[in-house]
Design an enzyme around this catalytic site. Structure first.
Site, mmCIF file in Angstrom:
data_model
loop_
_atom_site.group_PDB
_atom_site.id
_atom_site.type_symbol
_atom_site.label_atom_id
_atom_site.label_comp_id
_atom_site.label_asym_id
_atom_site.label_seq_id
_atom_site.Cartn_x
_atom_site.Cartn_y
_atom_site.Cartn_z
ATOM 1 N N THR A 185 9.347 -57.804 -34.795
ATOM 2 C CA THR A 185 8.124 -57.028 -34.628
ATOM 3 C C THR A 185 8.451 -55.591 -34.231
ATOM 4 O OG1 THR A 185 7.030 -59.043 -33.840
ATOM 5 C CG2 THR A 185 5.904 -56.965 -33.421
ATOM 6 N N HIS A 245 16.416 -68.993 -32.381
ATOM 7 C CA HIS A 245 15.326 -69.942 -32.605
ATOM 8 C C HIS A 245 15.876 -71.131 -33.380
ATOM 9 C CE1 HIS A 245 11.761 -67.432 -31.355
ATOM 10 N NE2 HIS A 245 12.764 -66.561 -31.320
ATOM 11 N N ARG A 287 -54.215 -43.219 3.307
ATOM 12 C CA ARG A 287 -53.935 -44.621 2.994
ATOM 13 C C ARG A 287 -52.816 -45.107 3.907
ATOM 14 N NH1 ARG A 287 -48.999 -43.966 0.511
ATOM 15 N NH2 ARG A 287 -48.711 -42.070 -0.710
ATOM 16 N N LYS A 312 20.059 -60.784 -30.717
ATOM 17 C CA LYS A 312 18.659 -61.240 -30.774
ATOM 18 C C LYS A 312 18.416 -61.810 -32.174
ATOM 19 C CE LYS A 312 14.020 -59.204 -30.154
ATOM 20 N NZ LYS A 312 13.479 -60.132 -29.156
#
Length: 1105
Positions: free
Chosen positions: A834, A699, A328, A667
């Protein structure tokens, strides 16, 4: 027009006519006549069908395509003049193997000849005979020749008869496994199974030891049966490391046979050719002559007509062995055409019509080699995953072109669907040049121009092959790929533009990827001054902004080289919320300093001195400026609150100064400092430490922040933190403009012009509008002095307010704040930063949700199920609070649970960074940097999610804030700068309807070209049923390594399996893959059954240890 170029400037038409008369007179014994072909069917699909159609069109022949039900959208049916469905109701491959349907279509539609292409029925003698029986010409050898050559055993016998050396093998197809075992006992291992009635690597398996024999026999038989409709196999002795050389032959109906030189097809994987070269590189001239002679003699012996290939193996001693004849056209016929100027498909059709080779101007002495040609098979396979086939939709396709480049393709276009049913070939790229190096250079350039998005391809692998020194300057054998692992060091494709479109499409369909607290749209107005964003904490950059925090730091450092940068270091917690081994904290500080960090503000959420000292030591060892920060709570001016007295803070500062801090910091996270307490505290610290710089952070929740900071300045503070006016107040810092104005003309004058402050504030006022969905003013309208009672830190105050409103508890926020006060007292009155503030908050919400008072919690502490954070705090995971743990509350909660004494991280084993880096490199294809390793060390889950995000959507930091959060509006036009000099011009066009897969197609115009992406509609998909996906994070879940069909499940629920044991067999693109167990264990559940169709990563089964 009839024209066949043999060598450039070959035979003219008159010479062809003369050659015709001479050829026919010399073969008077052959009864044949010239019958023009008017209509050709190609019994195949894809690029080879299109290749034949093009040749037919050039020759004025009408074309007919056939297609399966799965191929209705394929290009080959559109390229033909006519197209007909075959194999209705059959499997995808079976449709192209169904001879009755193909013959029926041919007869019903006046087809003169059928071209079989390659694969499928191209080497089926039954098909060739069926064509002859139906009165339709078969473009190829006679049925008898196809049978002889297709039967590899008979072909070997014919080769022996022609004096061509062959590899030892079975005399006929084996009928059972025992035949293979007997052959192996005679000749020894390794051996190779080959399909008796087909090629292309299907049904071909190498066996190196007895234990592999049965499994490989079954796989080879199954593959051959699927690909060729016949599972018959024969066995050969396997020759180690040969070169694979094949000779192109061409014969006619009059006994003429010529060769068109050879091709080197040694670069293979799974016995399938990847790169082909013509002519063979550095081939010994005598060996070349023998190969050509043997190929032609064998073809003449069987009366071969039309095109074919005689294949040989050449061992390391230069001996050649016949292996098979492919009766082929070959996939790689293109390179022969390029070096000989012979159009093989034209020649096939003319020979089928009855023309002789001399008549066509094809004589052996006229065939010359002109230069060198290389063919690369670009496939939709992923080399990084063992060449597993990839399927899906091609979203972007741009090919490489230019001088010396030929492309043969079918499905290579934007929007094409690559299915798992057929071969993975996408496009054949053929490069021609005067020699191998020139051809390789052109090929490399062309491949670099390709852009294929939506499916993986082997292009990066091919580029590595083409730049390999052995390939360019020496010879290669069939083990070339296996022996050169550096070929798999693949350069990752960036694909930034398409990934960005995916992200934008995802936001347009599903909304923001970042959780939005309130329903508010970002402002449509962008600030006029360009800036680089800053301020997100380490994990937030990855978690919510999908950016690398290290890259952000590096860019800022480059833009601002002369201003000190400061970061917060949570002592022994580094930048995380848990304890880390000491070496991890030290390593983090080292990497941060290398990336441009200057000042390390070290604190501990409990002011636990051992944790702080570790962080200070780590920052100092890295060469940073150490700023020890004391977290403030209580009220030093209130004589009734003496747990955190003035002496407490001064004594703690004493310890920090003794430890060597360069700067002292207060802080005040909740904004509890009043003017009086500010004067007392800062005054005392200034008196005690006259030469140590003092920094104050506070803050403005209560609204007294400006007064407090002015009091701090008067008491001797050197630095106070402020926020620009448009971002100041409430839970943020005190106003910058107010401080500048109040100190103007005094000894505390900042020297900053108010006009500059106003300009700066105006910019951030506009910027703030972009973040409207996150603005605290969406739910908070003012500050509140009750912070002096509940002591909630500013950031947590905002978060709790958002949470209460999002849960419909906005009217109960007052109760939450009261519960926070009571929870703080339950835990012994903590410093609240945190993560300690979160612990208090978790307990407060627990109390509100369960309607519990402080007294009830204390009384029922031994029976309540407390939040995990509270339990771990009481165990000592965070550290030891000032004054110790609350008793008997702690004992009642913990009962018999273990407790940690001393610094939590002290007992942790050192982190193995080399092992972590190795795991990351294994999990992620792209380069892993030291910064990536630190990100994974600090936040393993967040980093994994970040890498998954960037793998899907690329870097999104080039998008404006509004586009990142909200996506573009329909018809909106915008620009995105990927990097300097690379700008995308994008326009959002439309959103498509929901499809059956739960996706919507989103349309864009990018750089003037239409682009579209398919996006899963997450809301709609919840109502649709889909096969579950294997989760990489869950050990024991085994997913499909590629899309495909389940052929066999080898285990049952409850079965014991060993690591590496076969679990099931998948088939995709006519190749079978065995899925092996990644671990030892027991089968917990099986989610698939035979014949099930799977997508990549679909869950196959679950294993438990």
């Amino acid at each position: 027009m009839l024209r066949f170029a043999v060598v450039r400037g070959g035979l003219g038409l008159l010479a062809v006519r003369r050659a015709s008369r001479l050829s026919r007179s010399s073969h008077s014994d052959v009864q044949t006549e010239y019958k023009p072909i008017k209509k050709v069917m190609v019994a195949n699909r894809g690029e080879i069908a299109i290749r034949v159609f093009r040749a037919c069109t050039e020759m004025g022949i009408r074309t007919v395509a056939v297609y399966s039900e799965q191929d209705t959208g394929q290009m080959h049916r559109q390229k033909a003049d006519e197209a007909y469905l075959i194999g209705r109701g059959l499997a995808p491959v079976a449709a192209y193997l169904h001879i009755p349907d193909i013959i029926k279509v041919a007869k019903e539609n006046g087809v003169d000849a059928i071209h079989p292409g390659y694969g499928f029925l191209s080497e089926s003698a039954d098909f060739a005979q069926a064509c002859a029986d139906a009165g339709v010409r078969f473009v190829g050898p006679t049925p008898d020749t196809v049978r002889k050559m297709g039967d590899k055993v008979e072909a070997r016998s014919l080769a022996n008869g022609a004096g061509v050396p062959v590899v030892p093998g079975t005399d006929g197809p084996i009928s059972c496994l025992q035949d293979a075992q007997a052959f192996a006992q005679t000749y020894g291992f390794p051996i190779i199974f080959k399909a008796a009635y087909g090629g292309g690597g299907r049904g071909m398996r190498v066996v190196r030891e007895y234990e592999e024999l049965e499994e490989n026999y079954q796989r080879a038989y199954s593959e051959a049966l699927t690909a060729f409709g016949n599972g018959a196999l024969f066995v050969e002795k396997f020759i180690e490391k040969p070169r694979h050389i094949e000779v192109q032959i061409l014969g006619d109906k009059y006994g003429n046979v010529i060769h068109l030189y050879e091709r080197d097809c040694s670069i293979q994987r799974r016995h399938q050719k990847v790169v082909e070269i013509a002519p063979g590189f550095q081939l010994d001239p005598h060996l070349r002559d023998r190969l050509h002679s043997d190929a032609v003699n064998l073809a003449k012996q069987v009366g071969y007509e039309n095109a074919g290939t005689v294949e040989f193996l050449v061992d390391k001693h230069g001996k050649h062995y016949f292996i098979e004849v492919n009766s082929r056209l070959q996939v790689e016929h293109t390179v022969t055409e390029e070096i000989t100027d012979v159009d093989l498909v034209h020649a096939q059709l003319r020979v089928c019509e009855g023309r002789s080779l001399p008549e066509l101007g094809l004589k052996q002495d006229k065939i010359r080699v002109n230069g060198c040609a290389i063919q690369c098979r670009v496939t939709t396979e992923d080399p990084a995953r063992g060449f597993q086939p990839d399927t899906g939709r091609i979203e972007v396709f741009r090919s490489g072109e230019g001088m010396g480049i030929r492309l043969d393709s079918a499905s290579a276009f934007q929007g094409a669907i690559i299915s798992p049913h057929y071969d993975s070939l996408l496009v054949k790229v053929i490069a021609s040049g005067k020699d191998l190096n020139m051809a390789a250079s052109k090929m490399s350039r062309a491949l670099a121009e390709f852009r294929v998005r939506g499916v993986k391809t082997n292009i990066p692998f091919l580029q590595n092959v083409l730049s390999n020194n052995q390939f360019l300057h020496s010879t290669v054998d069939t083990q070339f790929i296996d022996e050169n692992p550096e070929l798999f060091n693949l350069k990752p494709t960036q694909n930034r533009a398409q990934k960005l479109l995916h992200y934008l499409g995802h936001v347009m369909v599903n909304g923001p990827t970042t959780p939005i607290p309130v329903k508010a749209k970002p402002s449509s107005i962008d600030p006029v001054v360009p800036h680089v964003g800053m301020g997100a904490t380490f994990d937030v950059a990855m978690r919510f902004l999908s950016e690398c925090p290290w890259k952000r730091l590096q860019e800022l450092r480059a833009l601002i080289p002369n201003v000190p940068f400061q970061m917060l270091l949570r002592g022994a917690n580094a930048v995380g919320y848990t304890n880390y081994p000491d070496n991890a904290v030290f390593k983090f500080c080292e990497v941060a300093k290398e990336n441009g960090m200057d000042i390390f503000r070290v604190f501990d959420s409990l002011n636990y001195l051992p944790n702080m000292l570790l962080g200070m030591e780590a920052a100092g060892a890295a060469g940073g400026v150490v700023e020890a920060a004391i977290s403030y709570t209580g009220d030093v001016s209130d004589p009734m609150r003496q747990k955190y007295s003035l002496d407490y803070y001064v004594n703690l500062a004493d310890e920090l100064v003794k430890a060597g801090t360069h700067i002292l910091c207060i802080k005040d996270m909740a904004g509890l400092l009043k003017p009086t307490s500010s004067q007392l505290l800062i005054g005392a610290l200034r008196d005690r430490f006259p030469d140590v710089p003092i920094h104050v952070h506070s803050h403005d929740t209560a609204g007294a922040g400006v007064a407090a900071m002015l009091a701090c300045a008067e008491a001797g503070a050197d630095v106070v933190d402020v926020a620009v006016d448009s971002m100041a107040g409430m839970t943020s810092q005190p106003s910058m403009g107010a401080i500048v104005a109040c100190t103007k003309g005094t000894k505390y004058d900042t020297g900053i012009a108010l006009e500059k402050v106003f300009d700066y504030s105006e910019y951030w006022e506009v910027t703030r509008g972009l973040y409207a969905p996150f603005d605290c003013t969406a739910t908070m309208k003012s500050g509140n002095a009750d912070v002096y009672e509940n002591e909630i830190p500013g950031g947590q105050y905002t978060n709790l307010h958002f949470q209460a409103h999002s849960m419909g508890l906005g009217n109960k926020f007052k109760e939450v704040k009261k519960a926070y006060t009571e929870a703080n007292k339950l835990l012994g009155d903590l410093i609240k930063v945190t993560p300690s503030s979160k612990i208090v908050g978790d307990l407060a919400q627990f109390m509100v949700q369960n309607n519990l008072t402080r007294q009830e919690v204390e009384e029922r502490a031994d029976e309540l199920s407390f939040p995990q954070s509270v339990v771990e705090f009481l165990q000592g995971h965070v550290g030891i609070p000032h004054g110790g743990f609350p008793e008997p509350f702690r004992s009642k909660v913990l009962k018999s649970l273990p407790r940690i004494e001393g610094r939590p991280g002290a007992s942790l084993p050192s982190m193995d960074f080399e092992a972590l880096e190795a795991r990351l490199r294994e999990a992620h294809v792209d380069d892993i940097t030291p910064e990536d390793v630190m990100s994974a060390a600090m936040y393993p889950k967040v980093f994994q999610e970040f890498k998954e995000f960037t793998a899907n959507f690329g870097p999104v930091d080039c998008l404006s804030t509004r586009l990142f959060l909200d996506g573009p509006k329909i018809a909106e036009e915008f620009e995105v700068e990927l990097e300097r000099g690379k700008t995308l011009h994008i326009k959002a066009l439309a959103l498509g309807d929901l499809n059956k897969n739960g996706q919507r197609e989103v349309f864009f115009e990018m750089n003037g070209q239409l682009r579209s992406v398919l996006v899963k509609d997450t809301v709609a998909m919840k109502e649709m049923k889909f096969h579950p996906k294997a989760q990489k994070s869950i050990k024991g879940q085994v997913g499909a390594p590629m899309p495909g069909k389940v052929l066999e499940v080898k285990v049952k629920t409850g079965s014991k399996v060993e690591k590496g044991q076969p679990l099931c067999v998948l088939s995709a693109m006519k190749m079978e893959t065995v899925v092996n167990s990644p671990m030892a264990g027991t089968i917990k559940a099986i989610h698939v059954s035979p014949d099930a169709s799977l997508e990549g990563d679909d869950l196959i089964l679950e294993i438990e240890e």
